[in-house]
Design an enzyme around this catalytic site. Sequence first.
Site, PDB file in Angstrom:
ATOM      1  N   ARG A  86     -38.516 -27.986  55.429  1.00 30.60           N
ATOM      2  CA  ARG A  86     -38.433 -26.529  55.431  1.00 30.60           C
ATOM      3  C   ARG A  86     -37.795 -25.998  54.149  1.00 30.60           C
ATOM      4  O   ARG A  86     -38.178 -24.949  53.628  1.00 30.60           O
ATOM      5  CB  ARG A  86     -37.618 -26.097  56.661  1.00 30.60           C
ATOM      6  CG  ARG A  86     -37.555 -24.599  56.893  1.00 30.60           C
ATOM      7  CD  ARG A  86     -37.066 -24.329  58.316  1.00 30.60           C
ATOM      8  NE  ARG A  86     -36.521 -22.999  58.441  1.00 30.60           N
ATOM      9  CZ  ARG A  86     -35.258 -22.723  58.720  1.00 30.60           C
ATOM     10  NH1 ARG A  86     -34.393 -23.723  58.889  1.00 30.60           N
ATOM     11  NH2 ARG A  86     -34.837 -21.485  58.828  1.00 30.60           N
TER      12      ARG A  86
ATOM     13  N   HIS B  12     -39.399 -23.228  51.796  1.00 33.37           N
ATOM     14  CA  HIS B  12     -38.706 -21.978  51.483  1.00 33.37           C
ATOM     15  C   HIS B  12     -38.490 -21.813  49.984  1.00 33.37           C
ATOM     16  O   HIS B  12     -38.517 -20.697  49.466  1.00 33.37           O
ATOM     17  CB  HIS B  12     -37.365 -21.927  52.214  1.00 33.37           C
ATOM     18  CG  HIS B  12     -37.500 -21.573  53.661  1.00 33.37           C
ATOM     19  ND1 HIS B  12     -36.504 -20.948  54.377  1.00 33.37           N
ATOM     20  CD2 HIS B  12     -38.516 -21.766  54.541  1.00 33.37           C
ATOM     21  CE1 HIS B  12     -36.907 -20.759  55.620  1.00 33.37           C
ATOM     22  NE2 HIS B  12     -38.120 -21.267  55.750  1.00 33.37           N
TER      23      HIS B  12
ATOM     24  N   ASP C 130     -39.008 -23.888  42.178  1.00 40.42           N
ATOM     25  CA  ASP C 130     -38.117 -23.997  41.019  1.00 40.42           C
ATOM     26  C   ASP C 130     -36.695 -24.392  41.388  1.00 40.42           C
ATOM     27  O   ASP C 130     -35.783 -24.301  40.560  1.00 40.42           O
ATOM     28  CB  ASP C 130     -38.084 -22.674  40.249  1.00 40.42           C
ATOM     29  CG  ASP C 130     -37.466 -21.540  41.057  1.00 40.42           C
ATOM     30  OD1 ASP C 130     -37.277 -21.705  42.280  1.00 40.42           O
ATOM     31  OD2 ASP C 130     -37.168 -20.486  40.469  1.00 40.42           O
TER      32      ASP C 130
ATOM     33  N   ASN D  25     -32.481 -18.748  55.521  1.00 39.00           N
ATOM     34  CA  ASN D  25     -32.028 -19.997  54.903  1.00 39.00           C
ATOM     35  C   ASN D  25     -30.666 -20.476  55.392  1.00 39.00           C
ATOM     36  O   ASN D  25     -30.229 -21.578  55.040  1.00 39.00           O
ATOM     37  CB  ASN D  25     -31.982 -19.850  53.377  1.00 39.00           C
ATOM     38  CG  ASN D  25     -33.362 -19.790  52.761  1.00 39.00           C
ATOM     39  OD1 ASN D  25     -34.311 -20.341  53.301  1.00 39.00           O
ATOM     40  ND2 ASN D  25     -33.486 -19.108  51.639  1.00 39.00           N
TER      41      ASN D  25
ATOM     42  N   HIS E 273     -44.182 -27.543  62.079  1.00 39.79           N
ATOM     43  CA  HIS E 273     -43.348 -27.216  63.247  1.00 39.79           C
ATOM     44  C   HIS E 273     -43.375 -28.327  64.287  1.00 39.79           C
ATOM     45  O   HIS E 273     -42.748 -28.191  65.342  1.00 39.79           O
ATOM     46  CB  HIS E 273     -43.821 -25.906  63.884  1.00 39.79           C
ATOM     47  CG  HIS E 273     -43.525 -24.703  63.060  1.00 39.79           C
ATOM     48  ND1 HIS E 273     -44.040 -23.450  63.356  1.00 39.79           N
ATOM     49  CD2 HIS E 273     -42.771 -24.541  61.940  1.00 39.79           C
ATOM     50  CE1 HIS E 273     -43.608 -22.580  62.456  1.00 39.79           C
ATOM     51  NE2 HIS E 273     -42.844 -23.219  61.589  1.00 39.79           N
TER      52      HIS E 273
ATOM     53  N   ASP F 128     -41.088 -28.739  69.152  1.00 33.75           N
ATOM     54  CA  ASP F 128     -42.171 -29.538  69.712  1.00 33.75           C
ATOM     55  C   ASP F 128     -41.549 -30.463  70.760  1.00 33.75           C
ATOM     56  O   ASP F 128     -41.242 -31.625  70.485  1.00 33.75           O
ATOM     57  CB  ASP F 128     -42.841 -30.346  68.594  1.00 33.75           C
ATOM     58  CG  ASP F 128     -44.053 -31.123  69.069  1.00 33.75           C
ATOM     59  OD1 ASP F 128     -44.372 -31.061  70.275  1.00 33.75           O
ATOM     60  OD2 ASP F 128     -44.680 -31.802  68.237  1.00 33.75           O
TER      61      ASP F 128
ATOM     62  N   ASP G 145     -46.122 -35.726  64.165  1.00 34.89           N
ATOM     63  CA  ASP G 145     -47.371 -36.087  64.824  1.00 34.89           C
ATOM     64  C   ASP G 145     -48.212 -34.838  65.058  1.00 34.89           C
ATOM     65  O   ASP G 145     -47.906 -33.762  64.541  1.00 34.89           O
ATOM     66  CB  ASP G 145     -47.087 -36.818  66.145  1.00 34.89           C
ATOM     67  CG  ASP G 145     -46.129 -36.040  67.052  1.00 34.89           C
ATOM     68  OD1 ASP G 145     -46.206 -34.792  67.069  1.00 34.89           O
ATOM     69  OD2 ASP G 145     -45.301 -36.679  67.737  1.00 34.89           O
TER      70      ASP G 145
END
Length: 322
Positions: free
Chosen positions: A60, A64, A72, A92, A190, A241, A249
């Site tokens: 993530r 982000h 960068d 964040n 996710h 999940d 998966d």
Amino acid sequence: MATLKFLSFLIFQLFLIANNCEGVEVGFYKKTCPNVEAIVKETTKHFISIAPTLAAPLLRMHFHDCFVRGCDGSVLLNSTKGNKAEKDAIPNQSLRGFQVIDAAKSALEKECPGIVSCSDVLALAARDAVSLINGPTWSVPLGRRDGRVSILSEASKNLPTPFDNFTTLKTTFGALGLNVKDLVVLSGGHTIGMSHCFSFSSRLYNFTGKGDMDPNMDQNYINHLKIKCKPADGTTIVEMDPGSFKSFDTDYYTMVSKRRGLFASDAALLTDTQTKHYVLSQLNQHGSTFFKDFGESMVKMGQIGVLTGNAGEIRKHCAFRN
């Protein structure tokens, strides 16, 4: 005014894509720091072996980073002199794993000082974190340089949110050169990780502002989530999940197909013909193209607005400008 701001953002992002994506390549450090990938992988492996749940926030974090000012390393910077950085933006604040990047960078500075950028370290660590929890691997083009600017408001404005509908998601991804397939594939990230209740609680308790539930979410799943998440709960976290949130998966697509995607943005994938078709086509794991597709979309995402050549800098410490 809002339209003008969006058009300005779109033009700026397209300029970044058109002008800065040259120069990244697989094997960029083969002469200047040939052990870079081995060092980052070994460092990432050490941390993931202790805390497998770090894989999701590392993935993530890269996502982000790339969605704000391009890939960068700006998401790694700390605030300075009272100026809040991207890291401090609400989306964040739940990121973890900065110590992984710092440790890998420290090891690289001993091996080949001043050569490898923090943004490249992050791209490699995200790849390695996914592969270490049974996910796919891919070749990462390298050669990014680190940005010197990190602004809280840009992260708050430009990152996709769990509340977005399909039109908003398509626009946000499209502004960065990512297509609808990239959108549905990258959403598959996710399949790992956790989320705070406030990211989806409106679907349980107040979907349209009338104390109602989201009709696009399975009723039984809503009842299950209500046991864990009470109204205005700001601290509880749940699996994105359930049952396999530590393993990369295809189960995410099974959840979405059953209207059990946690976020409104997950449910949005069933509202478009192309993304719905992709979701349903991944349900047979043996016939799934998800792993291959995910690697390809990650490579594409990893080249958004990169700084190369003499642009930016190679930070000595990832949390601070030189």
